[in-house]
Design a protein around this motif. Structure first.
Motif, PDB file in Angstrom:
ATOM      1  N   ASN A  77      32.528  -8.766  46.437  1.00 30.86           N
ATOM      2  CA  ASN A  77      32.343  -8.759  47.900  1.00 30.86           C
ATOM      3  C   ASN A  77      33.122  -7.631  48.563  1.00 30.86           C
ATOM      4  OD1 ASN A  77      30.863 -11.028  47.612  1.00 30.86           O
ATOM      5  ND2 ASN A  77      32.208 -12.408  48.727  1.00 30.86           N
ATOM      6  N   SER A  78      34.191  -7.171  47.886  1.00 31.87           N
ATOM      7  CA  SER A  78      35.024  -6.140  48.509  1.00 31.87           C
ATOM      8  C   SER A  78      34.327  -4.785  48.572  1.00 31.87           C
ATOM      9  CB  SER A  78      36.347  -6.004  47.751  1.00 31.87           C
ATOM     10  OG  SER A  78      36.090  -5.490  46.462  1.00 31.87           O
ATOM     11  N   ASN A  88      34.035   0.642  57.430  1.00 35.16           N
ATOM     12  CA  ASN A  88      35.251   0.393  58.207  1.00 35.16           C
ATOM     13  C   ASN A  88      36.502   0.226  57.363  1.00 35.16           C
ATOM     14  OD1 ASN A  88      33.659   0.278  60.452  1.00 35.16           O
ATOM     15  ND2 ASN A  88      33.541  -1.946  60.489  1.00 35.16           N
ATOM     16  N   ALA A  89      36.382  -0.453  56.228  1.00 36.80           N
ATOM     17  CA  ALA A  89      37.571  -0.953  55.554  1.00 36.80           C
ATOM     18  C   ALA A  89      37.996  -0.048  54.391  1.00 36.80           C
ATOM     19  CB  ALA A  89      37.309  -2.364  55.032  1.00 36.80           C
ATOM     20  N   LYS A 144      40.594 -15.284  45.928  1.00 38.96           N
ATOM     21  CA  LYS A 144      39.358 -15.669  45.231  1.00 38.96           C
ATOM     22  C   LYS A 144      38.951 -14.511  44.309  1.00 38.96           C
ATOM     23  CE  LYS A 144      38.247 -19.643  47.237  1.00 38.96           C
ATOM     24  NZ  LYS A 144      38.178 -20.883  46.448  1.00 38.96           N
ATOM     25  N   ILE A 185      40.046  -0.849  52.005  1.00 37.75           N
ATOM     26  CA  ILE A 185      40.042  -1.597  50.735  1.00 37.75           C
ATOM     27  C   ILE A 185      38.672  -1.475  50.084  1.00 37.75           C
ATOM     28  CG2 ILE A 185      40.076  -3.944  49.753  1.00 37.75           C
ATOM     29  CD1 ILE A 185      42.417  -4.606  51.417  1.00 37.75           C
ATOM     30  N   SER A 186      37.638  -1.535  50.908  1.00 39.42           N
ATOM     31  CA  SER A 186      36.278  -1.414  50.401  1.00 39.42           C
ATOM     32  C   SER A 186      36.044  -0.008  49.828  1.00 39.42           C
ATOM     33  CB  SER A 186      35.307  -1.696  51.548  1.00 39.42           C
ATOM     34  OG  SER A 186      34.080  -2.061  51.069  1.00 39.42           O
ATOM     35  N   TYR A 194      46.757   0.916  58.500  1.00 41.00           N
ATOM     36  CA  TYR A 194      46.003   0.095  59.460  1.00 41.00           C
ATOM     37  C   TYR A 194      46.519  -1.340  59.560  1.00 41.00           C
ATOM     38  CZ  TYR A 194      42.676   3.779  60.283  1.00 41.00           C
ATOM     39  OH  TYR A 194      42.110   4.961  60.678  1.00 41.00           O
ATOM     40  N   SER A 195      47.660  -1.632  58.930  1.00 40.99           N
ATOM     41  CA  SER A 195      48.249  -2.970  59.055  1.00 40.99           C
ATOM     42  C   SER A 195      49.069  -3.018  60.348  1.00 40.99           C
ATOM     43  CB  SER A 195      49.131  -3.272  57.843  1.00 40.99           C
ATOM     44  OG  SER A 195      48.345  -3.294  56.692  1.00 40.99           O
ATOM     45  N   LEU A 217      43.950 -11.476  44.251  1.00 44.64           N
ATOM     46  CA  LEU A 217      43.113 -11.974  45.350  1.00 44.64           C
ATOM     47  C   LEU A 217      43.160 -13.501  45.388  1.00 44.64           C
ATOM     48  CD1 LEU A 217      39.896  -9.790  44.913  1.00 44.64           C
ATOM     49  CD2 LEU A 217      41.677  -9.497  46.629  1.00 44.64           C
ATOM     50  N   LEU A 274      31.520  -4.320  50.079  1.00 49.05           N
ATOM     51  CA  LEU A 274      30.456  -4.448  51.087  1.00 49.05           C
ATOM     52  C   LEU A 274      30.660  -3.649  52.373  1.00 49.05           C
ATOM     53  CD1 LEU A 274      29.755  -8.297  50.805  1.00 49.05           C
ATOM     54  CD2 LEU A 274      28.423  -6.412  49.858  1.00 49.05           C
ATOM     55  N   LYS A 275      31.898  -3.266  52.696  1.00 48.61           N
ATOM     56  CA  LYS A 275      32.092  -2.660  54.012  1.00 48.61           C
ATOM     57  C   LYS A 275      32.832  -1.312  53.987  1.00 48.61           C
ATOM     58  CE  LYS A 275      33.663  -4.499  57.693  1.00 48.61           C
ATOM     59  NZ  LYS A 275      34.490  -5.347  58.536  1.00 48.61           N
ATOM     60  N   ARG A 310      35.291 -13.394  43.426  1.00 43.32           N
ATOM     61  CA  ARG A 310      34.416 -12.832  44.466  1.00 43.32           C
ATOM     62  C   ARG A 310      34.701 -11.357  44.702  1.00 43.32           C
ATOM     63  NH1 ARG A 310      35.262 -17.175  49.304  1.00 43.32           N
ATOM     64  NH2 ARG A 310      34.414 -19.017  48.286  1.00 43.32           N
TER      65      ARG A 310
END
Lengths: 230, 314
Positions: free
Chosen positions: B93-94, B100-101, B87, B103-104, B167-168, B85, B96-97, B90
């Motif tokens: 933070n991944s 939709n995502a 960052k 990766i999350s 989804y890319s 990553l 959190l969603k 952090r």
């Protein structure tokens, strides 16, 4: 009441007249200076359509073809980059639907870079370097460039918030770029969209970009030098 | 539309960003392939051990070695992801969603899988704990809850890298439903190979259903690759055709053909011979394990190498 709110809500958009754009890259360089972009980073590029290299024509003998297309964030109505972001760092601002990035939340996973079909997001993975310039560029309102996050054109959000135009609009010497509120029927952009056969990029993806282009082929083409030789 | 067909370049020069080209994506590279691969095998071997009720494979500090290898692989995969990553600190933070995502969803599944499998294997180390580390059919209710939840998260781990690629939208070659399916299938084939290797190397036998399921999975995977290529080729998109060209003849071709020949065809031939003779020597299972594990990695890496970024205009 709800109607009033809808009326008040802005939808910022751009119209770019490709019949006027000469590919001078002023908007690209202006954006780079205004936003203090490090070496190798471009939020706004002017792409040559034609030959395999920048500023070269394609096509065949007697039918050369070349035009330029400025490419920045399309500020989509349905942004794929926001959907794939695992952190919520990419978001749409409530009041005007601008797609922005919260640099304090971004983890630099680059999912949005891979998802954006317009290729306008840039991963600033390395420490920003300014080897070709020995003075500090950029205005004070612009956030500093962070290492490890993804960046993109913000439509110069800090200027918009002051009631000004994005920098690329004002520096364009050909006046090929227009900016305004797409929800305001009297704005320049709304009028241009009404009066011209505008197109958006990759409409089949359903992203509904807010950047519209007046394509070169839709206006009467100018005679080329080769017509006179014949 | 009002454009020409972009040309394809192998390596992007900074100036090329100002002309219309198809260029290979460079954001996700060999470390991402390792991440996909490690997580796929790590979660796959846990699922297969439970599905076939395999209690062999050796012990490590009193805990089942297959579970420990699975844990380590998923943890290493997660570590690679975090280190890559921009960052790394952090990474929380991944989570959190998940709505939709992918990766999350994947990150949540990684952490949940690790936590559940650690709890599941702990009785091997601390026998006084009030649950067992037996396979599903012999386990008590608490262990069964751990197993069911861990298998659910393991399946998400096996499939989510495929959905991340799916989804890319900048890389149309990956925008096929076969991408997550193939990632899942390759996670399974390599997991079959690794379990077969570990159990037979420990001098234990596997049920014949294991070998039959293994060869069937390998055959399905091989057919899926063919269908995937035909499906991608049928889409009228020059960028996808350029990607297929890169996969079959270009710079990804070595990795791709290795994954098909060494990772699938060779193990199928060896397993077929073993099933015909009903002899399953440990040395052959070791080679099949090595082939499928390497094939799983090279297929994922070839997919990343063949990913060409779509032109913004075409």
């Amino acid at each position: 009441m709800e109607n009033n709110d809808k009326k008040k809500k802005k939808r910022w958009g751009m119209v770019i007249d490709l019949t006027r754009c000469v590919g001078c890259q002023t908007c690209a360089v202006g954006c780079k200076i205004k936003n203090n972009l490090a070496d190798g980073l471009w939020w706004n590029r002017v792409i040559t359509v034609g030959g395999d290299h920048i500023d070269t024509a394609g096509g065949t003998y007697k039918h050369p073809m070349r035009y330029s297309i400025p490419l920045n964030c399309q500020n989509c109505e349905n942004p794929i980059c926001v959907d794939v972001c695992p952190t919520g760092a990419s978001y749409r601002r409530e009041e005007d639907n601008l797609v922005l990035i919260d640099y304090d939340k971004c983890i630099g996973c680059r999912a949005c870079v891979q998802a954006c079909p317009y290729g306008v997001r840039i991963a600033n993975i390395e420490e920003p370097r300014y080897e070709h310039c020995d003075v500090q560029l950029g205005s004070d309102e612009v956030t500093p460039r962070y290492q490890g996050v993804v960046e993109k054109c913000t439509f110069c959000v800090e200027l918009i918030d002051q009631g000004l135009n994005p920098f690329c609009i004002d520096v364009c010497p050909e006046r090929a770029r227009y900016f305004g509120d797409l929800n305001d029927e009297d704005s320049d952009v709304s009028q241009l969209i009404r009066e011209n056969p505008v197109e958006t990029l990759h409409p089949q993806l359903g992203t509904n970009p807010n950047v519209y282009y007046i394509p070169p082929a839709k206006k009467k083409t100018r005679r080329t030098g080769l017509d006179f030789i014949r | 539309m009002w454009t020409t067909t972009p040309s394809i370049i192998e390596k992007e020069h900074p100036v090329d960003r100002f002309a219309l080209h198809y260029v290979p994506q460079t954001h996700w590279h060999i470390w991402h392939a390792l991440w996909f691969w490690a997580m796929g095998i790590g979660s796959g071997i846990f699922c297969l051990r439970q599905f076939f009720g395999i209690s062999g494979g050796g012990l490590f500090l009193g805990m089942n070695a297959i579970d420990i290898v699975g844990l380590v692989l998923v943890a290493v995969g997660g570590l690679i992801l975090i280190l890559d990553l921009g960052k790394p600190f952090r990474f929380f933070n991944s989570l959190l969603k998940p709505k939709n995502a992918w990766i999350s969803r994947g990150a949540i599944s990684d952490f949940a899988f690790l936590a559940l499998v650690v709890l599941y294997v702990l009785p091997g180390l601390i026998p006084s704990l009030p649950w067992t580390d037996a396979v599903f059919l012999q386990a008590d209710i608490v262990s069964r809850i751990f197993i069911v939840l861990a298998v659910f998260f393991a399946i998400v781990i096996m499939i989510y890298p495929g959905f991340v690629l799916f989804y890319s939208r900048n890389i149309p070659f990956w925008n096929s439903i076969f991408t997550p399916i193939l990632f899942f299938e390759y996670a399974l084939t390599s997991s079959f190979g690794l379990i077969g290797w570990m159990v037979t190397a420990n001098g234990e036998a596997l049920p014949s259903s294991f070998y039959i399921a293994f060869i069937v999975t390998l055959c399905i995977t091989l057919v899926s690759v063919l269908v995937y290529l035909f499906e991608r080729n049928s889409v009228q998109n020059p960028c996808i055709k350029a990607s297929i060209n890169c996969l079959l003849k270009g710079k990804a071709s070595g990795w791709f053909w290795f994954s098909q020949i060494v990772g699938s065809l060779l193990p199928i031939a060896m397993l077929a011979a073993m099933l015909t003779n009903s002899i399953f020597p440990a040395s052959s299972m070791m080679w099949i394990g090595v082939c499928t594990v390497l094939g799983s990695f090279t297929f994922r890496y070839s997919q990343l190498l063949a990913g060409l970024r779509v032109s913004p205009l075409v």
